[in-house]
Design a protein around this motif. Sequence first.
Motif, PDB file in Angstrom:
ATOM      1  N   TYR A  98       0.844  -1.190   0.000  1.00  0.00           N
ATOM      2  CA  TYR A  98       0.000   0.000   0.000  1.00  0.00           C
ATOM      3  C   TYR A  98       0.885   1.248   0.000  1.00  0.00           C
ATOM      4  CZ  TYR A  98       0.810  -0.344   5.080  1.00  0.00           C
ATOM      5  OH  TYR A  98       1.378  -0.471   6.325  1.00  0.00           O
ATOM      6  N   GLY A 118      -9.024   7.395   0.674  1.00  0.00           N
ATOM      7  CA  GLY A 118      -8.564   6.093   0.197  1.00  0.00           C
ATOM      8  C   GLY A 118      -9.037   4.944   1.069  1.00  0.00           C
ATOM      9  N   THR A 121     -10.113   1.697  -0.570  1.00  0.00           N
ATOM     10  CA  THR A 121      -9.217   1.009  -1.502  1.00  0.00           C
ATOM     11  C   THR A 121      -8.823  -0.377  -1.029  1.00  0.00           C
ATOM     12  OG1 THR A 121      -7.216   2.053  -0.604  1.00  0.00           O
ATOM     13  CG2 THR A 121      -8.353   3.211  -2.403  1.00  0.00           C
ATOM     14  N   THR A 122      -9.106  -0.695   0.209  1.00  0.00           N
ATOM     15  CA  THR A 122      -8.992  -2.060   0.727  1.00  0.00           C
ATOM     16  C   THR A 122      -9.944  -2.158   1.923  1.00  0.00           C
ATOM     17  OG1 THR A 122      -7.477  -3.841   1.357  1.00  0.00           O
ATOM     18  CG2 THR A 122      -6.998  -1.675   2.251  1.00  0.00           C
ATOM     19  N   TRP A 125      -9.074  -0.939   5.835  1.00  0.00           N
ATOM     20  CA  TRP A 125      -8.741   0.412   6.277  1.00  0.00           C
ATOM     21  C   TRP A 125      -9.687   0.983   7.332  1.00  0.00           C
ATOM     22  CZ3 TRP A 125      -4.062   0.389   5.564  1.00  0.00           C
ATOM     23  CH2 TRP A 125      -3.378   0.479   4.352  1.00  0.00           C
ATOM     24  N   GLY A 144      -9.989   6.714  -3.690  1.00  0.00           N
ATOM     25  CA  GLY A 144      -8.539   6.703  -3.834  1.00  0.00           C
ATOM     26  C   GLY A 144      -8.044   7.759  -4.805  1.00  0.00           C
ATOM     27  N   TYR A 154      -3.035   4.711  -6.744  1.00  0.00           N
ATOM     28  CA  TYR A 154      -4.356   4.104  -6.808  1.00  0.00           C
ATOM     29  C   TYR A 154      -4.674   3.692  -8.254  1.00  0.00           C
ATOM     30  CZ  TYR A 154      -9.364   3.506  -6.830  1.00  0.00           C
ATOM     31  OH  TYR A 154     -10.628   2.993  -7.015  1.00  0.00           O
ATOM     32  N   ASP A 157      -3.654   0.342  -9.193  1.00  0.00           N
ATOM     33  CA  ASP A 157      -4.298  -0.712  -8.392  1.00  0.00           C
ATOM     34  C   ASP A 157      -3.578  -1.003  -7.077  1.00  0.00           C
ATOM     35  OD1 ASP A 157      -6.418  -1.112 -10.228  1.00  0.00           O
ATOM     36  OD2 ASP A 157      -5.100  -2.358 -11.461  1.00  0.00           O
ATOM     37  N   PRO A 159      -3.562  -0.093  -3.021  1.00  0.00           N
ATOM     38  CA  PRO A 159      -4.332   0.556  -1.957  1.00  0.00           C
ATOM     39  C   PRO A 159      -3.584   1.785  -1.435  1.00  0.00           C
ATOM     40  CG  PRO A 159      -4.240  -1.809  -1.595  1.00  0.00           C
ATOM     41  CD  PRO A 159      -3.273  -1.500  -2.710  1.00  0.00           C
TER      42      PRO A 159
END
Length: 176
Positions: A98, A118, A121-122, A125, A144, A154, A157, A159
Motif C-alpha cells: 500500500y 482512500g 481502496t482495501t 482500512w 482513492g 491508486y 491498483d 491501496p
Amino acid sequence: FLLNRSSDLGVVLIGAHYDHLGYGPFGSRKPNVRAIHNGADDNASGVATLLKLTRMLREWPEARDNYLVILFSGEEMGLLGSNFFSKNPTLDLGEVAYMINLDMVGRLREDKALSISGTGTTAIWPQMLNSLNPGFNLVLDESGVGPSDHTSFYLQDIPVLHFFTGQHEDYHKPSD
C-alpha cells in the motif's frame, strides 16, 4: 530511501511532495502578489512528518515491513513526479502492499479533524484506522482519487491512504 526489513510482507511506500508554487502566479490564490510561496503546510508539513516517521521506523526494532520513503516533485503542476514514478518504478509495483501519502498535515484544528482518503481502496482500512485512532476526529473518504500523489498509485491498483488536516486561509498564498 528503502528501509529493508527482509520481510515477506511486501513494501510500504510512504510519500510526500516537496514542491510548491515559487513566486506564483501559477496556482496562487494571490496571483497579483509577487512573493515567495514557501508552502509551510503545503507541503513542508508532509515532508517534515515523513522525515520524522522515517527516523521512528529506523529506530523501531519491531518493524517488520519494508518501507520505501519517497519525496515527489511536480505535485502542484499535476502529480508529475508520482505519476512518473508509478509508471517507471524502481521496484516491482506488485511488491507494494500500500501507499501512504502525507499532504498538508501541519494545521490540526481544535476539533482534531483528520481527513483520510482512500479508505475504500482495501476493506481493512476503516476498521484498522478506527481501532488504532489515538483521539482524532476521523473524516474518512473511500475514494482513492484526489488532488495529490496517492492518486498515481491508486490508478496502478495499489491501496492508498492520504492524510490531510484540511484547507485554511493561507492555502496557496505567500502567507503559508
